[in-house]
Design an enzyme around this catalytic site. Structure first.
Site, PDB file in Angstrom:
ATOM      1  N   ASN A  84       0.832  -1.187   0.000  1.00  0.00           N
ATOM      2  CA  ASN A  84       0.000   0.000   0.000  1.00  0.00           C
ATOM      3  C   ASN A  84       0.879   1.253   0.000  1.00  0.00           C
ATOM      4  O   ASN A  84       2.102   1.165  -0.086  1.00  0.00           O
ATOM      5  CB  ASN A  84      -0.945  -0.033   1.207  1.00  0.00           C
ATOM      6  N   HIS A 114      24.151   2.125  11.343  1.00  0.00           N
ATOM      7  CA  HIS A 114      25.331   2.959  11.575  1.00  0.00           C
ATOM      8  C   HIS A 114      26.023   2.516  12.854  1.00  0.00           C
ATOM      9  O   HIS A 114      25.369   2.071  13.796  1.00  0.00           O
ATOM     10  CB  HIS A 114      24.923   4.427  11.662  1.00  0.00           C
ATOM     11  N   GLY A 141      -0.065  -1.686   9.148  1.00  0.00           N
ATOM     12  CA  GLY A 141       0.364  -0.321   8.883  1.00  0.00           C
ATOM     13  C   GLY A 141       1.403   0.192   9.866  1.00  0.00           C
ATOM     14  O   GLY A 141       1.448  -0.204  11.029  1.00  0.00           O
ATOM     15  N   ALA A 159       0.077  -3.802  13.364  1.00  0.00           N
ATOM     16  CA  ALA A 159       0.306  -2.394  13.061  1.00  0.00           C
ATOM     17  C   ALA A 159       1.140  -1.723  14.142  1.00  0.00           C
ATOM     18  O   ALA A 159       1.009  -2.016  15.331  1.00  0.00           O
ATOM     19  CB  ALA A 159      -1.033  -1.680  12.910  1.00  0.00           C
ATOM     20  N   ARG A 182       1.123 -14.957  19.758  1.00  0.00           N
ATOM     21  CA  ARG A 182       0.490 -16.266  19.730  1.00  0.00           C
ATOM     22  C   ARG A 182       0.800 -16.971  18.409  1.00  0.00           C
ATOM     23  O   ARG A 182       1.192 -16.358  17.436  1.00  0.00           O
ATOM     24  CB  ARG A 182      -1.029 -16.153  19.911  1.00  0.00           C
TER      25      ARG A 182
END
Length: 186
Positions: A84, A114, A141, A159, A182
């Site tokens: 997306n 880094h 997301g 998310a 789980r």
């Protein structure tokens, strides 16, 4: 050994002072700019540009705009790949996605890291570790996947997670840092 070879082997390398790496990044950024400014309805042109950007494409895919990467040629996607909006892949090392991977908006995959030591870091040195995402993985997301992480087949990353360590197959994992919550029943 070239800076690019060091980069792909996970060793410390100079990314900003190397003309070859700079040119390759600029080429990818120009292609990403072009991709991100194609009309969303022009699917054939979007696919054509993405085929120029990515290193390996196994089958059908959709990558919604905008999309940003460092090099592109280090990214491999499997069949039926969907990402997306606002996918960012810092592909200083290999980033491999299996088949049937679904990525929600605002996700980032960072192979670059880094040094912790400020003196070394301030010399402009960095390193890169590969990322691997298995088959049938769903990533929610605003997920960030850090250098060197492997996510196993059939897993779901919730998310907002920051994935700092490997996630096994067939699990639901989420959090900061991401942890297994789980197992997924078959």
């Amino acid at each position: 050994m070239s800076e690019e070879e060091k980069m792909l082997q996970g060793e410390l390398y100079f990314s900003n002072d190397d003309e070859t790496l700079f040119f390759k990044r600029q080429t990818a950024k120009e292609l990403c700019f072009e991709y991100n400014h194609i009309r969303p309805s022009n699917l054939s042109e979007r696919k054509h540009i993405m085929e120029k950007i990515l290193g390996k494409i196994k089958g059908d895919f959709i990558i919604e705009q905008p999309f940003i990467c460092d090099y592109g040629f280090n990214i491999e996607i499997g069949d039926r790949f969907y990402a997306n909006h606002n996918l960012v892949i810092l592909d200083c090392n290999k980033v491999k996605f299996g088949d049937n991977v679904f990525i929600a908006p605002n996700c980032s995959f960072y192979t670059a890291g880094h040094p912790l030591d400020a003196k070394t870091r301030n010399q402009g040195l960095e390193y890169a570790k590969p990322i691997e995402v298995g088959n049938n993985v769903w990533i929610g997301g605003n997920v960030v996947v850090l250098p060197g992480v492997k996510i196993g087949d059939n897993s779901v990353i919730g998310a907002g997670s920051i994935v700092t360590k490997d996630i096994p197959a067939n699990v639901v994992a989420y959090g900061n840092p991401c942890r297994v919550v789980r197992n997924i029943e078959k």
